[in-house]
Design an enzyme around this catalytic site. Structure first.
Site, PDB file in Angstrom:
ATOM      1  N   TYR A 186      23.889  17.116   1.450  1.00 22.44           N
ATOM      2  CA  TYR A 186      24.925  17.512   0.485  1.00 22.44           C
ATOM      3  C   TYR A 186      24.471  17.105  -0.916  1.00 22.44           C
ATOM      4  CZ  TYR A 186      29.830  18.274  -1.035  1.00 22.44           C
ATOM      5  OH  TYR A 186      30.991  18.739  -1.635  1.00 22.44           O
ATOM      6  N   CYS A 187      24.437  18.065  -1.838  1.00 22.58           N
ATOM      7  CA  CYS A 187      24.116  17.805  -3.242  1.00 22.58           C
ATOM      8  C   CYS A 187      22.769  17.097  -3.356  1.00 22.58           C
ATOM      9  CB  CYS A 187      25.257  17.039  -3.894  1.00 22.58           C
ATOM     10  SG  CYS A 187      25.099  16.858  -5.691  1.00 22.58           S
TER      11      CYS A 187
END
Length: 615
Positions: free
Chosen positions: A351-352
């Site tokens: 994530y990210c």
């Protein structure tokens, strides 16, 4: 003159003439009571000032004020230089602004005189800050609104039309203009905000007493820095009503804990699922509560879910760089998964920035012939930073040198600094509305789990953060095949495994176009999916909510705009689409596994101990 907007437009004056009754709510009825409360408010403001000043007098906080101000002045002076270097251009700029201001004054004077023949106002954006009807109904506030939009539009035009600026300088100038205009909005001041003005008169200033008391409390909570409250923090507790999916910490080292969640189905997918969250903020964004939890939903679909919970670093972690986060984070987690399940193949999610780290790890693994990760899913992840958005404003050689100098002193970047940077990306939504609500209206913010998580900031280890900013935002080294980790030069073309690459359409941190461009860098098949909403809500969108939508289409090649034109829109959550993709790779199931698998003992209950450390 007009101002374009994506949100539609509203006209200026909605009624002709002026009704004297509109003044009534703004007339002070009890000057003595108001004066008394203003004095009390000023006393609370003094306490806030003392709380801010005390740690600075003691030398506990040293504000590097000069560097940001120098950047702003230097950048804006380049814009001013263009317009002032030629008298004709100077006159043009002045005339454009004065014509707009004179038009607003003329329209207001005509309304006050009865409205006959008043020219229509230009169209202005639909803006929540100006939703109170008196912004248009009352000529005084309508004039302020018009002047604000005219001035903001003019300032943005000065940056947009200035010639001879390099791309980075223009980007910084546009960003600074937005910050300045957001701060100077008439909605941010007592006597120029009709709602606040009325409430001040109606309550004899009691709202200001409450607001300045909150301001003092928020300076105290931040240890001398303002910790702007976005929600009622007393309503949430990690491990009690947030991050409550059942599981255990089964491994731990200096930089992370590895959590395994208890099975909820009789059989589970043979391939375990490993989630690599960002170390900027905490992993429980994926486990806010049972209704929103992506982790719980995955468990319910039959995944054996493992999550890395990063440490909230301090001076002991100063030298932990990306190699450390890969070896002691991703690789440590893969070894833990194998010990707990016996499986050597996993599906991984990043994530990210966790996805950027995972991508670098995959490239490193390809060099080392490590095939433990069989598929990777990337949530709002950038691997090419050409179109990385407004965060690039903070990254150039001079600013990085100054940041690294500060980090050398402590070994880390304070969590509040990164939180402030993210809030500045959406200042009109995440800073000024709360400033008005909290300190001018004196109202406590409503409980909101997402904003509680957003305020639960994390520190950044110095070596890790410096490597990230220099290699990704400054040099774009991963996309160019120049990133070096563990003595190896990494290339994403070496990553041949299937990739599910999720972008969100309104993302201000990892813009959709940036994520799309990065898709072409991998050497294997990439499924690109675009979700509605932004960086968080576009990801945390459970099927039961029936919110937003997602787009799927062909291979992520060519221009992002062309791909979107041809893409198919599907209402609701993308989660089931992802589940189908995962099972299409390997849908084999085995009996549900016990946490730790008999080889590893539980160290603590989920969500563990590292996640509870507050910056």
């Amino acid at each position: 003159m007009s101002r374009d907007t994506e949100d539609g437009a509203t006209s200026g004056a909605t009624a002709q003439g002026f009704d004297p009754k509109l003044i009534e709510p703004y007339i002070v009825k009890d000057p003595e009571a108001l004066a008394l409360n203003v004095a009390r408010a000023l006393e609370n403001l003094g306490k806030a000032a003392s709380t801010w000043l005390a740690p600075r007098e003691r030398g506990e906080i040293v504000d590097p004020v000069s560097q940001p101000l120098t950047e702003l002045v230097k950048t804006m002076s380049k814009v001013a230089e263009y317009w002032m270097s030629d008298p004709k251009r100077t006159l043009e700029a002045q005339s454009h602004l004065l014509a707009g201001m004179f038009g607003a004054w003329t329209r207001t004077a005509q309304r006050l005189a009865g409205g006959e023949g008043a020219e229509p106002a230009p169209q202005f954006p639909n803006d929540k800050r100006f939703s109170d009807e008196d912004w248009q109904r009352n000529p005084f506030f309508d004039f302020l609104r018009q002047v604000y939009f005219i001035g903001s539009d003019w300032a943005e035009r000065m940056v947009r039309d200035a010639e001879g600026l390099d791309e980075h300088t223009r980007h910084k100038a546009a960003f600074y203009v937005r910050q300045i205009t957001a701060a100077l909005s008439p909605a941010n001041f007592v006597v120029t905000n009709p709602q606040v003005y009325r409430e001040t008169v109606a309550s004899h200033g009691d709202n200001l007493v409450r607001g300045m008391k909150m301001l003092a409390e928020d300076f105290a909570a931040g240890g001398g820095d303002l910790r702007l409250r976005h929600t009622d923090y007393s309503k949430f507790a990690v491990g009690e009503n947030m991050a409550v999916t059942p599981g255990k910490v089964i491994a731990q080292n200096d930089i992370c804990e590895i959590l395994q969640y208890e099975a909820a189905t009789g059989t589970v997918l043979k391939r375990p699922l490993l989630i690599v969250p960002p170390w900027i903020n905490k992993f429980y964004i994926l486990d806010l509560n049972p209704q929103k939890s992506f982790i719980k939903w995955c468990v319910d679909q039959g995944h054996t879910v493992f999550v890395i919970s990063w440490v909230n670093p301090d001076e002991r972690h100063a030298t932990k760089d990306w190699e450390a986060y890969i070896r002691e984070g991703v690789d440590f987690a893969l070894e833990t998964v194998e010990k707990a399940t016996g499986e050597t193949k996993v599906n991984a999610i990043g994530y990210c920035v966790g996805g950027t780290l995972l991508s670098a790890a995959l490239a490193l693994h390809a060099k080392e012939r490590n095939k433990r990760i069989a598929s990777a899913t990337l949530f709002t992840t950038q691997v090419d930073f050409t179109h990385a958005g407004d965060l690039k404003v903070f990254v150039d050689e001079e600013q990085l040198d100054a940041m690294e100098e500060r980090m050398r002193a402590s070994g880390y970047l304070e969590g509040s600094k990164m939180a402030s940077a993210f809030n500045m990306l959406r200042a009109s939504e995440l800073i000024w509305p709360y400033f008005v609500n909290n300190y001018l209206k004196g109202e406590e913010p409503m409980p909101f789990d997402l904003l509680f998580w957003n305020s639960d900031s994390t520190r950044m280890a110095a070596a890790n953060h410096s490597f990230y900013l220099r290699n990704c935002y400054l040099d774009n080294a991963l996309s160019k095949g120049r990133m070096k980790i563990a003595g190896k030069t990494l290339s994403l073309k070496d990553v041949k495994i299937p990739i599910y690459n999720l972008a969100t359409r309104e993302d201000h941190i990892a813009p959709a176009k940036s994520v799309f461009v990065g898709s072409s860098l991998f050497g294997g098949p990439v499924t690109f999916v675009l979700s509605g909403s932004g960086h968080i809500a576009g990801v945390v969108n459970p099927p039961g909510k029936q919110k937003y939508q997602y787009w799927t289409g062909g291979a992520p090649t060519g221009a992002f705009e062309d791909w979107l034109t041809k893409a198919e829109e599907t209402p609701g959550s993308w989660w089931p689409h992802w589940q189908t993709w995962v099972e299409s790779l390997d849908g084999k199931r085995v009996p549900a596994r016990k946490v730790g698998g008999g080889a590893l003992n539980a160290i603590a209950d989920a969500p563990g101990t590292y996640v509870r450390e507050r910056a």
